[in-house]
Design an enzyme around this catalytic site. Structure first.
Site, PDB file in Angstrom:
ATOM      1  N   ARG A  76     -22.965  -0.009  17.777  1.00 11.61           N
ATOM      2  CA  ARG A  76     -23.668   1.231  17.430  1.00 11.61           C
ATOM      3  C   ARG A  76     -22.689   2.371  17.186  1.00 11.61           C
ATOM      4  NH1 ARG A  76     -28.457   0.416  21.330  1.00 11.61           N
ATOM      5  NH2 ARG A  76     -29.743  -0.975  20.077  1.00 11.61           N
ATOM      6  N   GLU A  93     -25.403  -8.307  14.050  1.00  3.72           N
ATOM      7  CA  GLU A  93     -26.794  -8.688  13.781  1.00  3.72           C
ATOM      8  C   GLU A  93     -26.964 -10.205  13.801  1.00  3.72           C
ATOM      9  OE1 GLU A  93     -29.433  -6.994  13.819  1.00  3.72           O
ATOM     10  OE2 GLU A  93     -28.490  -5.041  13.942  1.00  3.72           O
ATOM     11  N   THR A 147     -30.202 -14.151  20.844  1.00  4.60           N
ATOM     12  CA  THR A 147     -29.292 -14.032  21.989  1.00  4.60           C
ATOM     13  C   THR A 147     -29.409 -12.626  22.560  1.00  4.60           C
ATOM     14  OG1 THR A 147     -27.813 -15.487  20.766  1.00  4.60           O
ATOM     15  CG2 THR A 147     -26.904 -14.473  22.725  1.00  4.60           C
ATOM     16  N   LEU A 188     -22.738 -19.535  21.675  1.00  2.00           N
ATOM     17  CA  LEU A 188     -23.811 -18.720  21.091  1.00  2.00           C
ATOM     18  C   LEU A 188     -24.909 -19.592  20.488  1.00  2.00           C
ATOM     19  CD1 LEU A 188     -21.873 -15.837  19.306  1.00  2.00           C
ATOM     20  CD2 LEU A 188     -23.522 -15.575  21.144  1.00  2.00           C
ATOM     21  N   GLY A 189     -24.608 -20.876  20.276  1.00  3.13           N
ATOM     22  CA  GLY A 189     -25.615 -21.787  19.720  1.00  3.13           C
ATOM     23  C   GLY A 189     -25.852 -21.538  18.234  1.00  3.13           C
ATOM     24  N   TYR A 190     -26.789 -22.294  17.660  1.00  5.19           N
ATOM     25  CA  TYR A 190     -27.129 -22.128  16.243  1.00  5.19           C
ATOM     26  C   TYR A 190     -25.853 -22.067  15.381  1.00  5.19           C
ATOM     27  CZ  TYR A 190     -31.414 -20.619  18.496  1.00  5.19           C
ATOM     28  OH  TYR A 190     -32.510 -20.542  19.288  1.00  5.19           O
ATOM     29  N   TYR A 223     -34.102 -10.346   7.191  1.00 10.14           N
ATOM     30  CA  TYR A 223     -33.760  -9.535   8.360  1.00 10.14           C
ATOM     31  C   TYR A 223     -32.330  -9.008   8.287  1.00 10.14           C
ATOM     32  CZ  TYR A 223     -32.378  -8.034  12.898  1.00 10.14           C
ATOM     33  OH  TYR A 223     -31.855  -7.266  13.912  1.00 10.14           O
ATOM     34  N   ASP A 249     -37.677  -8.126  13.427  1.00  9.07           N
ATOM     35  CA  ASP A 249     -37.313  -9.282  14.238  1.00  9.07           C
ATOM     36  C   ASP A 249     -38.418  -9.427  15.289  1.00  9.07           C
ATOM     37  OD1 ASP A 249     -36.884  -7.281  16.070  1.00  9.07           O
ATOM     38  OD2 ASP A 249     -34.805  -7.801  16.495  1.00  9.07           O
ATOM     39  N   CYS A 306     -41.214  -1.517  25.204  1.00  7.62           N
ATOM     40  CA  CYS A 306     -42.362  -2.320  24.775  1.00  7.62           C
ATOM     41  C   CYS A 306     -42.024  -3.801  24.983  1.00  7.62           C
ATOM     42  CB  CYS A 306     -42.672  -2.023  23.303  1.00  7.62           C
ATOM     43  SG  CYS A 306     -44.279  -2.623  22.791  1.00  7.62           S
ATOM     44  N   CYS A 315     -43.279   5.366  26.949  1.00  4.25           N
ATOM     45  CA  CYS A 315     -43.224   5.136  25.507  1.00  4.25           C
ATOM     46  C   CYS A 315     -43.391   6.439  24.705  1.00  4.25           C
ATOM     47  CB  CYS A 315     -44.326   4.162  25.112  1.00  4.25           C
ATOM     48  SG  CYS A 315     -44.301   3.808  23.348  1.00  4.25           S
TER      49      CYS A 315
HETATM   50 FE1  SF4 Z   1     -45.653  -0.746  23.342  1.00  2.00          FE
HETATM   51 FE2  SF4 Z   1     -45.643   1.876  23.481  1.00  2.00          FE
HETATM   52 FE3  SF4 Z   1     -47.828   0.601  22.724  1.00  2.00          FE
HETATM   53 FE4  SF4 Z   1     -47.066   0.471  25.244  1.00  2.00          FE
HETATM   54  S1  SF4 Z   1     -47.722   2.293  24.179  1.00  2.00           S
HETATM   55  S2  SF4 Z   1     -47.739  -1.233  23.982  1.00  2.00           S
HETATM   56  S3  SF4 Z   1     -44.843   0.472  25.045  1.00  2.00           S
HETATM   57  S4  SF4 Z   1     -45.874   0.655  21.646  1.00  2.00           S
END
Ligand code: SF4
Length: 376
Positions: A42, A54, A60, A97-99, A137, A155, A208, A218
């Site tokens: 990043r 990526e 992984t 790492l596989g694959y 992706y 993803d 999430c 969230c």
């Molecule tokens: Fe996911 Fe946010 Fe919805 Fe909760 S509120 S299910 S954390 S997107």
């Protein structure tokens, strides 16, 4: 409001009003700015580094990838050094790492980038998609994060977040992606597409989560249909993963302190990696019968003495293998090929790329040798 979005592009799955959609990306990006994990990939917009990270991150976890990523960049700091490296060195750096097809694709794509694109990773979607290993992706991730091009990525984490926001009561599979892309269009920011993509991925990893989403943390809770329905834990619909279970046997054979290993075929599962001779146990066979048959078939030799050393388990994409390692001696000389077989010292085994199950057997042999030395 984005001027390019027509009202009919708003999905029927969610009743979010058009005039609230700018708020979605603002809230998400603000959350990301303060909460994202500081990860080495990043800190850069270098397309080569983004690409490597990526590909490593597919299937992984982040903590597992960090040391691989850092070591990889020391060994292959740019697309030129990756292209110039022998495939076996690339596979060795990937070991664990596989694959392994991904490592082969990285190597092939690097060679094409050097030979056909002047060593620069293309900035155009169609050209990039033609390179080995660049699916929708990876292409969207590299173009958006490195070059800020307006491509959303999907993803497993991202798919789960959007399916919850949509309130979509289905299993999470790539079949959903077309509808997800249509749905997310009005939510996409006008700029900072790379950061937006990373923010959705990070939200999926940190908040999430698959089984227990932390909705109270969230930033986009007010847009989430699953949350408003109280169904965030059952959207998407859970799917059970069933692994085929396989038992396999391998022969650990020594000559003058060296171990016999063989190279796997150049195509198919775990291709081009190295292994100890052996193979799958068939129905109705004992482990010993299976080992004797495999060694007869593979090396044209008969086993004399046999002793179980250890058994290890490893899960691959579609099956789980229990690998039984036997110490063996042979009655007759094995038939070996120059390129396909090697007698290698325990220390020398470290230079060869092995599948993870075999790598665990090597760890066992190292431990055993250490204990034997300590006992002297
Ligand atoms: Fe996911 Fe946010 Fe919805 Fe909760 S509120 S299910 S954390 S997107």
């Amino acid at each position: 409001m984005r001027k390019d979005i027509e009202p009919e592009e708003i999905s029927p799955y969610n009743k979010v009003a058009v005039d609230r959609q700018d708020g979605f990306s603002k809230k998400l990006l603000k959350w990301y700015a303060t909460h994202h994990r500081k990860l080495p990939w990043r800190e850069t917009h270098d397309p080569y580094k983004i690409w490597i990270s990526e590909v490593m991150l597919q299937q992984t976890t982040v903590p597992a990838v960090v040391p691989y990523y850092e070591k990889w960049l020391v060994e292959f700091p740019d697309v030129q050094s990756l292209s110039a490296a022998p495939l076996q060195r690339v596979l060795k750096a990937w070991q664990g790492l596989g694959y392994y097809q991904r490592a082969k694709n990285l190597h092939r794509a690097a060679t094409l980038i050097v030979n056909e694109h002047g060593g620069k990773i293309p900035e155009d979607y169609e050209t990039l998609m033609k390179l080995p290993g660049f699916g929708p992706y990876t292409t969207a991730a590299v173009l958006s994060i490195a070059y800020e091009k307006p491509f959303p990525v999907i993803d497993a984490n991202v798919r789960r977040v959007w399916m919850r926001i949509m309130g979509r009561r289905k299993k999470s599979t790539p079949k959903e992606d077309k509808d997800i892309i249509k749905f997310m269009k009005p939510f996409l920011p006008m700029t900072e597409m790379g950061t937006f993509n990373q923010a959705v991925m990070e939200l999926g990893s940190l908040v999430c989560k698959p089984a227990t989403p932390l909705c109270f943390l969230c930033p986009v809770q007010e847009f989430c249909e699953a949350f408003s329905l109280g169904e965030q834990e059952i959207i998407p619909r859970p799917q059970r993963r069933s692994y085929r279970k396989i038992e396999a046997v391998i022969a650990v054979m020594q000559k003058q302190g060296k171990y016999l290993i063989q190279k796997r075929p150049p195509t198919g599962l775990l291709s081009d990696l190295w292994e100890f001779p052996g193979g799958k146990k068939q129905t109705g066979e004992t482990l010993e019968q299976a080992l004797r048959r495999e060694i007869r078939e593979e090396l044209g030799a008969e086993i004399d003495a046999i002793e179980l050393l250890t058994a290890v388990k490893h899960a691959y994409t579609q099956f789980q293998v229990k690998l039984y390692a036997f110490q063996c001696s042979l009655k007759t000389d094995p038939s070996l090929s120059k390129d396909g077989h090697r007698w290698v010292s325990l220390r020398g085994l470290k230079k060869y790329p092995f599948p993870s199950g075999s790598a665990k057997i090597i760890q066992f042999l190292e431990k055993r040798e250490k204990e034997q030395r300590g006992a002297l």
